[in-house]
Scaffold this motif. Structure first.
Motif, short mmCIF file in Angstrom:
data_model
loop_
_atom_site.label_atom_id
_atom_site.label_comp_id
_atom_site.label_asym_id
_atom_site.label_seq_id
_atom_site.Cartn_x
_atom_site.Cartn_y
_atom_site.Cartn_z
N THR A 51 0.71 -1.14 0.16
CA THR A 51 0.04 0.00 0.07
C THR A 51 0.96 1.27 -0.09
OG1 THR A 51 -1.64 -1.28 1.24
CG2 THR A 51 -1.80 1.06 1.27
N VAL A 52 2.00 1.21 0.74
CA VAL A 52 2.66 2.40 0.87
C VAL A 52 3.73 2.73 -0.49
CG1 VAL A 52 5.17 3.21 1.49
CG2 VAL A 52 3.46 1.93 3.13
N PHE A 53 3.62 1.70 -1.57
CA PHE A 53 4.20 1.94 -2.80
C PHE A 53 3.17 2.34 -3.75
CE2 PHE A 53 8.46 0.02 -1.05
CZ PHE A 53 9.18 0.63 -1.95
N ASP A 54 2.06 1.55 -3.52
CA ASP A 54 0.85 1.98 -4.33
C ASP A 54 0.24 3.21 -4.37
OD1 ASP A 54 1.00 -0.80 -5.27
OD2 ASP A 54 -0.74 -1.55 -4.29
N ASN A 55 0.22 3.82 -3.26
CA ASN A 55 -0.18 5.20 -2.84
C ASN A 55 0.80 6.21 -3.05
OD1 ASN A 55 -2.63 3.82 -2.48
ND2 ASN A 55 -2.31 4.06 -0.20
N ASN A 56 1.99 5.99 -2.96
CA ASN A 56 3.16 7.03 -3.15
C ASN A 56 3.18 7.80 -4.11
OD1 ASN A 56 6.16 7.93 -3.83
ND2 ASN A 56 5.81 7.84 -1.87
N ASN A 57 3.14 9.21 -4.01
CA ASN A 57 3.48 10.05 -4.64
C ASN A 57 4.31 11.17 -4.55
OD1 ASN A 57 1.84 11.52 -2.95
ND2 ASN A 57 0.08 12.00 -4.11
N LEU A 58 4.91 11.13 -3.41
CA LEU A 58 5.93 12.17 -3.12
C LEU A 58 7.47 11.60 -3.08
CD1 LEU A 58 4.43 14.08 0.06
CD2 LEU A 58 4.72 14.79 -2.36
N VAL A 59 8.31 12.11 -3.96
CA VAL A 59 9.54 11.72 -4.30
C VAL A 59 10.79 12.73 -4.03
CG1 VAL A 59 11.10 10.19 -5.81
CG2 VAL A 59 8.73 9.62 -5.81
N PHE A 60 11.60 12.51 -3.52
CA PHE A 60 12.62 13.45 -3.07
C PHE A 60 13.94 12.79 -3.52
CE2 PHE A 60 9.27 14.07 -0.22
CZ PHE A 60 9.05 15.57 -0.28
N LEU A 72 5.54 11.69 -12.60
CA LEU A 72 5.04 11.84 -13.72
C LEU A 72 4.30 10.47 -14.40
CD1 LEU A 72 7.81 13.82 -15.70
CD2 LEU A 72 5.74 14.71 -14.77
N TYR A 73 4.87 9.48 -13.87
CA TYR A 73 4.36 7.98 -14.45
C TYR A 73 4.66 7.15 -13.38
CZ TYR A 73 3.43 3.99 -17.32
OH TYR A 73 2.75 2.92 -17.98
N LYS A 74 3.82 6.30 -13.06
CA LYS A 74 4.31 5.03 -12.38
C LYS A 74 3.22 3.83 -12.71
CE LYS A 74 2.99 4.72 -7.88
NZ LYS A 74 2.66 4.54 -6.37
N GLU A 75 3.98 2.57 -12.76
CA GLU A 75 3.37 1.44 -13.04
C GLU A 75 3.90 0.37 -12.29
OE1 GLU A 75 3.99 0.40 -17.33
OE2 GLU A 75 6.22 -0.06 -16.97
N LYS A 76 3.14 -0.67 -12.01
CA LYS A 76 3.51 -1.79 -11.14
C LYS A 76 3.53 -3.02 -12.21
CE LYS A 76 1.52 -3.94 -6.91
NZ LYS A 76 0.53 -4.01 -6.09
N LEU A 78 11.12 8.21 -0.49
CA LEU A 78 9.68 8.26 -0.66
C LEU A 78 9.10 8.47 0.46
CD1 LEU A 78 9.21 5.11 -2.87
CD2 LEU A 78 10.08 7.30 -3.81
N SER A 79 7.82 9.39 0.59
CA SER A 79 7.27 9.72 1.70
C SER A 79 5.87 9.55 1.33
CB SER A 79 7.49 11.24 2.22
OG SER A 79 6.64 11.67 3.17
#
Length: 193
Positions: A98-107, A170-174, A125-126
């Motif tokens: 869930t942490v990885f599926d929902n992540n949208n903050l990357v530093f 910009l883009y994320k896929e699993k 990732l946060s």
């Protein structure tokens, strides 16, 4: 279910998964491929902190297998004087997918900004889970172009994102590695096409 087993099971589910993330900053694209290996669970769970138990130094893959088989459980680590140092990891690690599926903050992680910390990482990732930010520190694997989780824990007093360079997702896929099946989780690259 035993809470150590719940964490190991959640992590085991990611061994057949790759996350492909495309980031942008100042018209430059950066692509991350994140994969998971059984040997990494030991460190993410913080088992090395249990210095008064043999689990701290035993073979990491073997311990992971014993946890999954039920022959090693939370009861075996609860006797450690240091178990309190890892208690805050159980809930978020049992939800790692869930942490990885929902992540949208990357530093981009600059470790010099946190010189008090021993964490060495390339990206941070946060993700908020259950009302608290979960930090995932990523490092590029020396053997290939993939990234792996170096460290994983919930935010406590230190905000590790302060001063770090934020990237736009910009883009994320699993990707399910065994079948090649892809699930697009976020797409700003192709929204106008």
């Amino acid at each position: 279910m035993d809470k150590l087993l719940a964490c190991a099971t959640a992590f085991h589910n990611l061994l057949d998964v790759e996350y492909r993330i495309v980031l942008g900053r100042k018209n430059q694209l950066t692509e991350l491929h994140i994969r998971f290996e059984a040997v990494h669970f030991h460190h993410l769970m913080g088992l090395g902190k249990l210095k008064d138990l043999q689990v701290a130094t035993r073979n990491r893959s073997q311990i992971f297998g014993e946890i999954l088989s039920g022959s090693f459980s939370y009861r075996d680590i609860a006797i450690s004087d240091f178990v309190g140092q890892i208690e805050n990891r159980f809930s978020p690690l049992s939800q790692i997918e869930t942490v990885f599926d929902n992540n949208n903050l990357v530093f981009r992680y600059n470790e010099r900004l946190h010189s008090f910390s021993m964490i060495q990482a390339d990206f941070l990732l946060s993700t908020p889970i259950d009302g608290n930010d979960i930090y995932v520190f990523l490092v590029k694997n020396d053997n290939d172009e993939n990234y792996f989780c170096r460290s994983f824990f919930p935010k406590e007093t230190t905000d590790y994102t302060v001063g770090q360079t934020k990237y736009a997702l910009l883009y994320k896929e699993k990707i399910k590695l065994s079948t090649g099946e892809k699930e697009i989780q976020y797409d700003r690259l192709n929204k106008d096409k």
